[in-house]
Design a protein around this motif. Sequence first.
Motif, PDB file in Angstrom:
ATOM      1  N   LEU A 117      52.710  34.606  51.869  1.00 27.33           N
ATOM      2  CA  LEU A 117      52.613  34.615  53.002  1.00 27.33           C
ATOM      3  C   LEU A 117      51.359  35.433  53.432  1.00 27.33           C
ATOM      4  O   LEU A 117      51.255  36.460  52.315  1.00 27.33           O
ATOM      5  CB  LEU A 117      53.878  35.269  53.829  1.00 27.33           C
ATOM      6  N   GLY A 118      50.581  35.029  54.475  1.00 29.29           N
ATOM      7  CA  GLY A 118      49.405  36.156  54.454  1.00 29.29           C
ATOM      8  C   GLY A 118      48.198  36.000  53.715  1.00 29.29           C
ATOM      9  O   GLY A 118      48.093  34.813  52.901  1.00 29.29           O
ATOM     10  N   PRO A 119      47.399  36.901  53.698  1.00 26.49           N
ATOM     11  CA  PRO A 119      46.213  36.741  52.748  1.00 26.49           C
ATOM     12  C   PRO A 119      46.661  36.770  51.070  1.00 26.49           C
ATOM     13  O   PRO A 119      47.293  37.314  50.748  1.00 26.49           O
ATOM     14  CB  PRO A 119      45.605  38.176  52.896  1.00 26.49           C
ATOM     15  N   GLU A 120      45.771  35.651  50.762  1.00 24.45           N
ATOM     16  CA  GLU A 120      46.177  35.500  49.056  1.00 24.45           C
ATOM     17  C   GLU A 120      45.663  36.643  48.333  1.00 24.45           C
ATOM     18  O   GLU A 120      46.218  36.731  47.115  1.00 24.45           O
ATOM     19  CB  GLU A 120      44.996  34.274  48.560  1.00 24.45           C
ATOM     20  N   ILE A 121      44.958  37.338  48.924  1.00 24.05           N
ATOM     21  CA  ILE A 121      44.375  38.937  47.958  1.00 24.05           C
ATOM     22  C   ILE A 121      45.640  39.835  47.596  1.00 24.05           C
ATOM     23  O   ILE A 121      45.785  40.316  46.725  1.00 24.05           O
ATOM     24  CB  ILE A 121      43.557  39.490  49.027  1.00 24.05           C
ATOM     25  N   VAL A 122      46.714  39.607  48.426  1.00 24.12           N
ATOM     26  CA  VAL A 122      48.191  40.302  48.346  1.00 24.12           C
ATOM     27  C   VAL A 122      48.892  39.559  47.206  1.00 24.12           C
ATOM     28  O   VAL A 122      49.510  40.299  46.437  1.00 24.12           O
ATOM     29  CB  VAL A 122      48.649  40.559  49.446  1.00 24.12           C
ATOM     30  N   TRP A 123      49.169  38.173  47.376  1.00 25.27           N
ATOM     31  CA  TRP A 123      50.132  37.530  46.522  1.00 25.27           C
ATOM     32  C   TRP A 123      49.568  36.880  45.461  1.00 25.27           C
ATOM     33  O   TRP A 123      50.381  36.084  44.777  1.00 25.27           O
ATOM     34  CB  TRP A 123      51.067  36.815  47.408  1.00 25.27           C
ATOM     35  N   SER A 124      48.351  36.815  45.201  1.00 27.30           N
ATOM     36  CA  SER A 124      47.666  36.056  44.075  1.00 27.30           C
ATOM     37  C   SER A 124      48.419  36.245  42.704  1.00 27.30           C
ATOM     38  O   SER A 124      49.001  37.383  42.531  1.00 27.30           O
ATOM     39  CB  SER A 124      46.068  35.959  43.932  1.00 27.30           C
ATOM     40  N   ASN A 126      47.180  37.515  40.213  1.00 26.73           N
ATOM     41  CA  ASN A 126      46.545  38.785  39.436  1.00 26.73           C
ATOM     42  C   ASN A 126      47.204  39.969  40.179  1.00 26.73           C
ATOM     43  O   ASN A 126      46.338  41.097  39.970  1.00 26.73           O
ATOM     44  CB  ASN A 126      45.094  38.484  39.269  1.00 26.73           C
ATOM     45  N   THR A 127      47.655  39.923  41.368  1.00 23.25           N
ATOM     46  CA  THR A 127      47.817  41.180  42.400  1.00 23.25           C
ATOM     47  C   THR A 127      49.229  41.195  42.340  1.00 23.25           C
ATOM     48  O   THR A 127      50.004  41.649  41.667  1.00 23.25           O
ATOM     49  CB  THR A 127      47.097  40.981  43.527  1.00 23.25           C
ATOM     50  N   GLY A 128      49.742  40.762  43.573  1.00 24.63           N
ATOM     51  CA  GLY A 128      51.239  40.784  44.013  1.00 24.63           C
ATOM     52  C   GLY A 128      52.250  40.115  42.934  1.00 24.63           C
ATOM     53  O   GLY A 128      53.175  40.729  42.766  1.00 24.63           O
ATOM     54  N   ILE A 130      51.755  39.898  39.507  1.00 29.34           N
ATOM     55  CA  ILE A 130      52.136  40.799  38.650  1.00 29.34           C
ATOM     56  C   ILE A 130      53.195  41.591  38.937  1.00 29.34           C
ATOM     57  O   ILE A 130      54.108  41.989  37.979  1.00 29.34           O
ATOM     58  CB  ILE A 130      50.662  41.465  38.140  1.00 29.34           C
ATOM     59  N   ALA A 131      52.758  42.410  39.990  1.00 29.47           N
ATOM     60  CA  ALA A 131      53.914  43.550  40.521  1.00 29.47           C
ATOM     61  C   ALA A 131      55.264  42.942  40.815  1.00 29.47           C
ATOM     62  O   ALA A 131      56.364  43.705  40.454  1.00 29.47           O
ATOM     63  CB  ALA A 131      53.376  44.044  42.051  1.00 29.47           C
ATOM     64  N   LEU A 132      55.412  41.899  41.269  1.00 25.26           N
ATOM     65  CA  LEU A 132      56.797  41.283  41.624  1.00 25.26           C
ATOM     66  C   LEU A 132      57.347  40.609  40.369  1.00 25.26           C
ATOM     67  O   LEU A 132      58.567  40.924  40.058  1.00 25.26           O
ATOM     68  CB  LEU A 132      56.689  40.423  42.925  1.00 25.26           C
ATOM     69  N   TYR A 133      56.565  39.566  39.876  1.00 25.40           N
ATOM     70  CA  TYR A 133      57.482  38.515  38.994  1.00 25.40           C
ATOM     71  C   TYR A 133      57.411  39.241  37.557  1.00 25.40           C
ATOM     72  O   TYR A 133      58.475  39.128  36.788  1.00 25.40           O
ATOM     73  CB  TYR A 133      56.839  37.422  39.018  1.00 25.40           C
ATOM     74  N   ASP A 134      56.430  40.150  37.239  1.00 19.83           N
ATOM     75  CA  ASP A 134      56.457  40.610  35.906  1.00 19.83           C
ATOM     76  C   ASP A 134      57.110  42.182  35.798  1.00 19.83           C
ATOM     77  O   ASP A 134      57.930  42.330  35.138  1.00 19.83           O
ATOM     78  CB  ASP A 134      54.858  40.849  35.199  1.00 19.83           C
ATOM     79  N   LEU A 135      56.530  42.916  36.729  1.00 18.35           N
ATOM     80  CA  LEU A 135      56.931  44.119  36.508  1.00 18.35           C
ATOM     81  C   LEU A 135      58.335  44.602  37.168  1.00 18.35           C
ATOM     82  O   LEU A 135      59.080  45.067  36.528  1.00 18.35           O
ATOM     83  CB  LEU A 135      55.557  45.330  37.408  1.00 18.35           C
ATOM     84  N   ALA A 136      58.571  44.622  38.685  1.00 17.87           N
ATOM     85  CA  ALA A 136      59.462  44.499  39.431  1.00 17.87           C
ATOM     86  C   ALA A 136      60.767  44.138  38.556  1.00 17.87           C
ATOM     87  O   ALA A 136      61.771  44.357  38.467  1.00 17.87           O
ATOM     88  CB  ALA A 136      59.458  44.222  40.892  1.00 17.87           C
ATOM     89  N   ASN A 338      45.861  46.440  41.452  1.00 20.75           N
ATOM     90  CA  ASN A 338      45.585  45.078  41.169  1.00 20.75           C
ATOM     91  C   ASN A 338      44.722  44.355  42.117  1.00 20.75           C
ATOM     92  O   ASN A 338      43.665  43.864  41.704  1.00 20.75           O
ATOM     93  CB  ASN A 338      46.448  44.141  40.786  1.00 20.75           C
ATOM     94  N   ILE A 339      44.722  44.684  43.423  1.00 16.81           N
ATOM     95  CA  ILE A 339      43.651  44.185  44.423  1.00 16.81           C
ATOM     96  C   ILE A 339      42.416  44.876  44.191  1.00 16.81           C
ATOM     97  O   ILE A 339      41.383  44.303  44.143  1.00 16.81           O
ATOM     98  CB  ILE A 339      44.282  44.547  45.831  1.00 16.81           C
ATOM     99  N   VAL A 340      42.359  46.246  43.726  1.00 15.54           N
ATOM    100  CA  VAL A 340      41.066  46.910  43.675  1.00 15.54           C
ATOM    101  C   VAL A 340      40.458  46.314  42.490  1.00 15.54           C
ATOM    102  O   VAL A 340      39.146  46.064  42.517  1.00 15.54           O
ATOM    103  CB  VAL A 340      41.310  48.443  43.490  1.00 15.54           C
TER     104      VAL A 340
END
Length: 453
Positions: A117-124, A126-128, A130-136, A338-340
């Motif tokens: 949902l929302g901007p791809e910059i958050v959930w792409s 290489n960003t979100g 990685i944080a959700l599927y790999d790390l969390a 990761n966004i940065v």
Amino acid sequence: MKKGDAFVPKRSDYVKFLVPSLIGIFLFIVPIRYKGEITLPVAFLANGLGDILADVLPFIAVLLLLVTVLLTVVAKVFKPEFMMNRAYLKGLFDVGYLWVTARVLGALFAVMTYYELGPEIVWSENTGAIALYDLASFLLVIFLFAGLLLPLLLNFGLLEFFGTLMSKVMRPLFTLPGRSAIDCLASWIGDGTIGVLLTSKQYEEGYYSKREAAVIGTTFSLVSITFSIVVLGYMDLMHLFPKYYLTIVAAGLVAAVIMPRIPPLSRKSDDYFEPVGKQLDNTVSDDAPLFKKALTLAAEQARKVKGASAVVKGGVQNVLDMWIGVVPVVVTLATLANIVVEYTPFFEYLGAPFVPLLSLLQVPEASEAAQTVVVGFADMLLPALIGSGIIESEFTKFVIASLSVTQLIYLSEVGALLLGSKLPVNFLDLIIIFLERTVITLPVIVFMAHLLF
């Protein structure tokens, strides 16, 4: 007469110390080989459960983050008695507004990523993602096993035993109490997440001062051997693993000696966690044989363990502390970092000053390598991912792979865990420590590379 001298252990006390402690050492410290890979038993268990639950772990993470936000808001706004009258629940959910914000953002980023949902910059990817599927997802299972099994290391006298034996080594070398030896070993050989959890619990229980806890958490919590191998694999340098890990150890030890003696770590307070105060000081100041005193203190601690229910309760609380207190912060910081990296040239600009240093150290492809020097602050895999695509020199790839591990502070995991814990380090501390470790370990790594190649 000292407490340790007055205590007379029974044979059952020694058994109570030895059996759980040996199991704990095996689970957290002894590397094993499985299907050609080096891992730890606790990581093997976590990975096994992770494989079984792979399809549902991201959803479980999202659900956990949403429940955490809900209960946090309830605690902050309504302050129900069942939370406020229980110190553990109050500490877990009635947190400061900075942590409330981090929990809200973590849940928001997780939902946006899971449902795209929302901007791809958050959930792409290489960003979100990685944080959700790999790390969390990984943290959910590693925290489950590490939290439940940590009492084997903490409660039955192992720290008292090693603390007494190592008191004359750890203090002069690393300015740390002897009991930190097993913590440092578990952090270094084991896994950075396990190390931070172990250090945080010891700090909150009054066994480390603020300075000691900050030193251990930011000096010894390296990635696991398995993760180190992953980095080397990205660089196609698996044939160099013995040289690679020897270099990591050499650079890490040099940093471990220097870092506690310079700011910001040297300026941390020697006060203890306020709610509990100082609990123990395992200095060796009497004439008793060192090994005998170590066994006596360990047996004394083992006798204090009241029963299995108390141990299980402590383990469950460990798990909840990390699931609720740390995972949301990790998701927030990892996504933002990761966004940065992905959408701004910020880290490229930061790496520019390292070009002259790398050139002075005769590192091939210095300008390309400089881009990877500071990007590891966001995630320790990023230098390998970037370097493998733009660098040809095997020498330079070796340097980058080694540096990315010895820098230690990266926001997507250890950095976020440190900030999410009660350990006395802040964001500015982490930036300074990261840069200091880079400047200290880089010459050692390059020297080792010139020596080994």
